[in-house]
Structure formats: C-alpha cells, structure tokens
Design a protein around this motif. Structure first.
Motif, PDB file in Angstrom:
ATOM      1  N   HIS A   1      32.705  40.564  48.479  1.00 13.51           N
ATOM      2  CA  HIS A   1      33.414  40.740  47.223  1.00 13.51           C
ATOM      3  C   HIS A   1      32.897  39.784  46.146  1.00 13.51           C
ATOM      4  O   HIS A   1      32.660  38.605  46.402  1.00 13.51           O
ATOM      5  N   ALA A   2      32.751  40.314  44.943  1.00 10.55           N
ATOM      6  CA  ALA A   2      32.439  39.480  43.790  1.00 10.55           C
ATOM      7  C   ALA A   2      33.776  38.969  43.220  1.00 10.55           C
ATOM      8  O   ALA A   2      34.822  39.580  43.411  1.00 10.55           O
ATOM      9  N   VAL A   3      33.802  37.913  42.541  1.00 10.67           N
ATOM     10  CA  VAL A   3      32.821  36.930  42.116  1.00 10.67           C
ATOM     11  C   VAL A   3      33.299  35.589  42.677  1.00 10.67           C
ATOM     12  O   VAL A   3      34.496  35.356  42.710  1.00 10.67           O
ATOM     13  N   PRO A   4      32.419  34.675  43.123  1.00 15.82           N
ATOM     14  CA  PRO A   4      32.898  33.378  43.610  1.00 15.82           C
ATOM     15  C   PRO A   4      33.758  32.672  42.563  1.00 15.82           C
ATOM     16  O   PRO A   4      33.553  32.844  41.359  1.00 15.82           O
ATOM     17  N   ARG A   5      34.725  31.881  43.044  1.00 13.15           N
ATOM     18  CA  ARG A   5      35.633  31.208  42.115  1.00 13.15           C
ATOM     19  C   ARG A   5      35.818  29.741  42.522  1.00 13.15           C
ATOM     20  O   ARG A   5      36.182  29.450  43.661  1.00 13.15           O
ATOM     21  N   THR A   6      35.545  28.858  41.579  1.00 12.42           N
ATOM     22  CA  THR A   6      35.772  27.434  41.795  1.00 12.42           C
ATOM     23  C   THR A   6      37.196  27.093  41.375  1.00 12.42           C
ATOM     24  O   THR A   6      37.608  27.377  40.251  1.00 12.42           O
ATOM     25  N   ILE A   7      37.938  26.494  42.306  1.00 12.48           N
ATOM     26  CA  ILE A   7      39.342  26.157  42.081  1.00 12.48           C
ATOM     27  C   ILE A   7      39.431  24.808  41.368  1.00 12.48           C
ATOM     28  O   ILE A   7      38.717  23.861  41.712  1.00 12.48           O
TER      29      ILE A   7
ATOM     30  N   ARG B   1      35.862  31.940  52.481  1.00  7.05           N
ATOM     31  CA  ARG B   1      35.040  30.776  52.842  1.00  7.05           C
ATOM     32  C   ARG B   1      34.855  29.871  51.625  1.00  7.05           C
ATOM     33  O   ARG B   1      34.909  30.330  50.486  1.00  7.05           O
ATOM     34  N   ASN B   2      34.613  28.597  51.908  1.00  5.30           N
ATOM     35  CA  ASN B   2      34.320  27.656  50.824  1.00  5.30           C
ATOM     36  C   ASN B   2      32.821  27.513  50.632  1.00  5.30           C
ATOM     37  O   ASN B   2      32.018  28.220  51.259  1.00  5.30           O
ATOM     38  N   GLN B   3      32.432  26.569  49.768  1.00  7.98           N
ATOM     39  CA  GLN B   3      31.021  26.409  49.412  1.00  7.98           C
ATOM     40  C   GLN B   3      30.175  25.894  50.571  1.00  7.98           C
ATOM     41  O   GLN B   3      28.937  25.968  50.531  1.00  7.98           O
ATOM     42  N   ARG B   4      30.814  25.395  51.629  1.00  7.66           N
ATOM     43  CA  ARG B   4      30.085  24.933  52.826  1.00  7.66           C
ATOM     44  C   ARG B   4      30.061  26.019  53.906  1.00  7.66           C
ATOM     45  O   ARG B   4      29.697  25.742  55.053  1.00  7.66           O
TER      46      ARG B   4
END
Length: 341
Positions: free
Chosen positions: A21-27, A131-134
């Motif tokens: 799924h798009a789009v990544p999101r920074t919290i 998932r997170n950035q790691r």
C-alpha cells in the motif's frame, strides 16, 4: 485510457494476492496532539514522556490506535475504497511501540473471499501488516470487509479463513523494558489494579459524546481513509456519510478511561464487529466487561482481556432476545491491554 484509480471490486481479489500500500507515513507529535483532541485520550503512558520513562520506556509512544489508524488508512484505497461496510477484526497483535519519527508502511495479503447471495457484493478477508523504517513489524491483524461487485462476473471459489477466537496470553508481546513496579497511580488517574477487577464485571463508563460531522471528516482525512461511504454523501441512498468504524473504536476507548484508566497499552485485538451503522448526531456511550486476566513476565505487568461496547443505549445491553445485536449497539470489541497487577 484512464490514469485514475476507481478502486478494486470484489472480483479483483484472489487468494494469495499481496498488496503493498502507498504511501509511507512518518509519524510526528502532531498525530498524537490531534488524536488527543479528537477523542480525547488521557492514558498517562501516551501523554507523558516522564511517566513513560518511569515505566521503563525511552519515552511516550504514540497511542496504539494511532498506529492502527495509520496502518489501516493505507489499506483503504486497495481494500475498501468500494466497501459497503467494514465487518470485523481478528488476530490483531501490537508487536512493538511506535514513536514520533517512525515511518510506517502497510502490506496486505488476501486470505479469504466469499460472494454474497445477492450477487452484487462479496466479503474479502485480508491480513494486514504494518512495519517501521527498520522493517520491524509493529502491527498485524485480520479484517474482513463487504465490497461491491463491478458486474455479473462469476463468483470466485469461496475460501473462508480459519481464525483464532482470541490471541493466547502467551502470544502477547510486552514492550522491551516495560515495568509497572514503580507505577504512579495518582498521576495515572485511578487506583485500580488488575487484581481489583473480577471476570464478568461490567463497567459503565458513564460519559457520552455526540459525534459531529466535522470531527469525523477531520479524522478520516487525518488517517487518510478515502472510503467513499465516509467521504461522499451521494454514495449511500440515504445521503448520509457513514462514520468510520475506527473513529467509534477510538471514541469508546477514550470514554473507557473512566473506570479503566490503568489499562494502558492495547497489545492484542481478539475480535471486533461493527454491529450497526453510526452517523453524525448519534450520542455514543461505552461500557466494558472483564473477560479474563493473565500474568506476564514483565515486572508488575499484567494483561486484562476486555469487551468494549460502544452504544447509543444502556450499559450491559448487547443482544436482543433473537440473539442479534441490539439496534443501539455500534461496536463490540474484544481486546487485551496491559495493566499493573
């Protein structure tokens, strides 16, 4: 030839499909502030860095349901853009906290399909992972949704997944370092420990909140939930926007603070059903039933299993004489939370 996305219809899903799924999101802290303004949430662990550090965490994570809404919202354009209704949840597990600065992505696998008898819609089951950035999994859950058909295309072979009735206590994940040995009950807001609750106990959370159209629209935009039934008043014959079920979940969870202030972290979602539609102008109340308790290996940390019911009616009323949900009941949610023993 069009470049726009009309969304998937029932016949566009096949068992085993994996959708990124798009789009990544920074919290950021903005999501926390907006979440607390919308509902309003008051859990101490999610309100204070100092309280969270005293409990062994590096700081205050964002509310578990911020993680849920963010991961869920990403799936909407691919899973439920053409939904009639979101029907239920199972096997949900929060596997690690999310902190401001983390970037979340979502992926779903189709695990079930069943056409409805009217031939105009069907139910799709997906298992969604956030998932997170790691590339660490922060959340995983199953949900099923009723989706319109595009045309009279023959139905795919029915596959209904077997789902666990509940997440086992041994499968609950307690965040690394979490300890309630030095828990400050005064700052948390209530003195009640897990041992103060009895299985079968019903808690009336007393307060009610009337849902406004504006706050619902703000919430769906915040979580980037683009399902037509939430945005477009012409999408339903009655001309009403359907209130996003997650909005009702968060509202009921916030109301449950009165009586369950120390049920700090949601760690599992056993089951959930949006029993009846909710619309602007409805006044939502909440009550909880204690279903179970369990020990964990973390110092001073127990797990309490709760049924959370959002309703327009009286506390303790769930089903009618016919066994069906009472018309006033909006949400029936079964979850595990972490609480001082």
């Amino acid at each position: 030839m069009t470049k726009t996305n009309a969304g998937r219809f029932f016949e566009d899903y096949a068992i085993g499909d994996v959708i990124t799924h798009a789009v990544p999101r920074t919290i950021s802290g903005g999501e926390r502030a907006m979440y607390h303004a919308l509902y309003p949430a008051r859990g101490a662990l999610y309100s204070s860095d100092e309280f969270a550090r005293a409990c062994g965490l590096p700081g205050s994570p964002v509310d578990d349901l911020v993680t849920f809404h963010t991961v869920f919202g990403k799936t909407v354009p691919d899973v439920s853009l053409n939904a009639v209704a979101n029907l239920g949840y199972a096997e949900g597990r929060w596997l690690r906290p999310v902190y401001p600065g983390d970037t979340l992505v979502s992926q779903s696998e189709v695990i079930g399909v069943k056409q409805n008898s009217n031939g105009k819609s069907g139910v799709v089951w997906v298992r969604t992972t956030g998932r997170n950035q790691r590339d660490e999994v922060v959340l995983s859950y199953v949900r099923w949704v009723m989706v319109r058909k595009r045309d009279a295309t023959p139905a795919p072979h029915t596959v209904i997944p077997e789902l666990a009735a509940a997440v086992a206590p041994s499968d609950l994940v307690v965040p690394d370092g979490l300890s309630f040995d030095g828990y400050d009950f005064d700052l948390a807001g209530e003195p009640h420990r897990m041992r103060d609750y009895a299985v079968g106990e019903v808690i009336d959370h007393v307060d009610g909140v009337t849902i406004e159209e504006a706050e619902h629209m703000l919430a769906t935009r915040l979580w980037q939930n683009t399902a037509k039934v939430h945005f477009d008043a012409t999408n339903r014959p009655d001309g009403k926007r359907l209130i996003y079920g997650g909005h009702v979940i968060s509202l009921a969870r916030a109301l449950s603070f009165n009586g369950l202030a120390n049920a700090q972290m949601i760690v599992a979602l056993n089951a959930g059903a949006h029993a009846n539609p909710c619309f602007a102008g409805d006044t939502v109340r909440a009550w909880s039933e204690v279903l179970d308790t369990a020990e964990t290996a973390a110092p001073g940390v127990g797990a309490i299993r709760l049924r959370l019911v959002a309703t327009k009616g009286d506390a303790g009323v769930l089903r009618g004489d016919d066994g069906k949900y009472h018309p006033d009941v909006l949400l029936d949610l079964d979850y595990w939370a972490l609480m001082p023993v």
